[in-house]
Scaffold this motif. Structure first.
Motif, short mmCIF file in Angstrom:
data_model
loop_
_atom_site.label_atom_id
_atom_site.label_comp_id
_atom_site.label_asym_id
_atom_site.label_seq_id
_atom_site.Cartn_x
_atom_site.Cartn_y
_atom_site.Cartn_z
N GLU A 5 22.96 -101.82 80.88
CA GLU A 5 22.17 -102.88 80.24
C GLU A 5 21.26 -103.56 81.26
N VAL A 6 21.75 -103.72 82.49
CA VAL A 6 20.92 -104.29 83.55
C VAL A 6 19.72 -103.38 83.82
N LEU A 7 19.96 -102.07 83.88
CA LEU A 7 18.87 -101.11 84.08
C LEU A 7 17.86 -101.20 82.95
N VAL A 11 14.25 -102.43 84.67
CA VAL A 11 13.21 -101.40 84.88
C VAL A 11 11.97 -101.67 84.04
N PRO A 12 12.10 -101.93 82.71
CA PRO A 12 10.90 -102.27 81.95
C PRO A 12 10.21 -103.53 82.47
N SER A 13 11.00 -104.50 82.96
CA SER A 13 10.40 -105.71 83.52
C SER A 13 9.61 -105.40 84.78
N ALA A 14 10.15 -104.51 85.62
CA ALA A 14 9.44 -104.13 86.84
C ALA A 14 8.12 -103.44 86.51
N ILE A 15 8.12 -102.56 85.52
CA ILE A 15 6.88 -101.89 85.11
C ILE A 15 5.90 -102.90 84.56
N PHE A 16 6.39 -103.85 83.79
CA PHE A 16 5.57 -104.92 83.21
C PHE A 16 4.85 -105.72 84.29
N PHE A 147 16.52 -92.19 79.14
CA PHE A 147 15.15 -92.41 79.59
C PHE A 147 14.29 -93.09 78.52
N GLY A 148 14.59 -92.83 77.26
CA GLY A 148 13.82 -93.45 76.19
C GLY A 148 13.89 -94.97 76.23
N PRO A 149 15.08 -95.56 76.13
CA PRO A 149 15.18 -97.02 76.21
C PRO A 149 14.74 -97.58 77.57
#
Length: 320
Positions: A5-7, A11-16, A147-149
């Motif tokens: 859940e942390v990942l 990860v999406p936050s880092a890309i954002f 990888f999807g989520p």
């Protein structure tokens, strides 16, 4: 919160947070590959952020959901035009490129804040925008296990665009005649000139591409992260982009990877209070984390990364 859940959160936050840095860092790659140091990326990002927000606010009723995207295009054009100040000073008048870039940074924030006060009745910040970039799931890819989520769920179109621009920049710089000429004027402008390449023209084009991408980066940041503009909207992101460019060894894909690294640091500094173990770290350390990592990255890699040989050197035709 489990590790998975942390990942899925970080990860999406880092890309954002990395998306604006990717645009600006690749802009820096184009400029420095041509031999022009663009320290003014911070100032251009400020102008892009200001233009993006103001255009968004005043055209929302006419353009509706397309407003943020059109605002990106307007910020791109204004960023390219603003970068001409650097191009004229550094290329035509052979001024010191570092000093000119610093002046551009000071001018960018001064002009933007002056116009904000003029437009918004003396206030130091704009209103919040109503038209924002929507999040969405990438069809089919979002359904891939793990990888999807992680990568394709609930993302911004600007993040996808940033990755597209990174790979497109790699192709242009390393696989096209334009890219060959660009690298030639940054490595050995006299040899390029001898072969019929217009060094001045190539450097002008490269600086304007740099300004256009930095303008997009500023508009992306203001329209996805802050949703308004003030003196603190762009606060060091331009310098992080320059650090990402150096960390990435003046290569578009390397710059993208470094920007993702700094995006992770920004994500931790802003969202760390919701992550187990990280939330136990004093907030001040999380706040300074992106800047400390920027300094460490430069201290560790600037001696190992080799810039284009003619970077920062004005070209005088016929002079060795």
């Amino acid at each position: 919160m489990s590790f998975l859940e942390v990942l899925y959160f970080i990860v999406p936050s880092a890309i954002f947070y990395a998306a604006p840095l990717i645009f600006a860092a690749i802009g820096g790659v184009f400029s420095e590959r041509s031999g022009v140091v663009n320290i003014g990326i911070e100032g251009i990002m400020v102008i892009g952020a200001f233009v993006g927000i103001v255009f968004n606010l005043f055209t929302y009723e006419a353009l509706g959901g397309f407003t943020p995207w059109v605002a990106l295009l307007v910020a791109m054009v204004v960023g390219a035009l603003f970068s001409l100040l650097l191009a004229v000073a550094a290329i035509a008048f052979r001024a010191d490129q570092t000093v000119t870039g610093v002046a551009l940074n000071l001018l960018g924030i001064a002009v933007a804040l002056f116009l904000v006060k003029m437009i918004f009745d003396g206030r130091g910040q704009t209103d919040f925008i109503s038209a924002r970039f929507p999040r969405f799931d990438v069809p089919l890819l979002a359904d891939i296990p793990f990888f999807g989520p992680l990568l394709f769920h609930n993302i911004y179109g600007t993040s996808i665009l940033a990755f597209v621009v990174a790979f497109l920049a790699w192709f242009v710089i390393f696989k096209t005649p334009f890219g060959l000429r660009l690298r030639a004027v940054g490595e050995h402008p006299m040899a390029a000139d001898t072969m019929g390449v217009n060094v001045t023209k190539m450097r002008y084009i490269a600086v304007m591409i740099s300004g256009a991408l930095a303008g997009i980066g500023g508009a992306v940041y203001s329209q996805t992260i802050t949703n308004d503009f003030s003196h603190a909207t762009i606060n060091g992101q331009g310098f992080m982009a320059i650090a990402a460019m150096i960390f990435g060894k003046w290569h578009p894909i390397g710059a993208m990877g470094a920007a993702l690294f700094f995006g992770l640091a920004q994500a931790l500094s802003i969202a760390g209070s919701t992550i187990p173990y990280v939330r136990d770290i004093p907030p001040v350390f999380l706040t300074i984390l992106p800047y400390v990592l920027t300094i460490l990255a430069l201290a560790g890699f600037i001696g190992k990364a080799t810039a284009p040989k003619a970077t920062g050197q004005p070209y005088i035709k016929g002079k060795r």
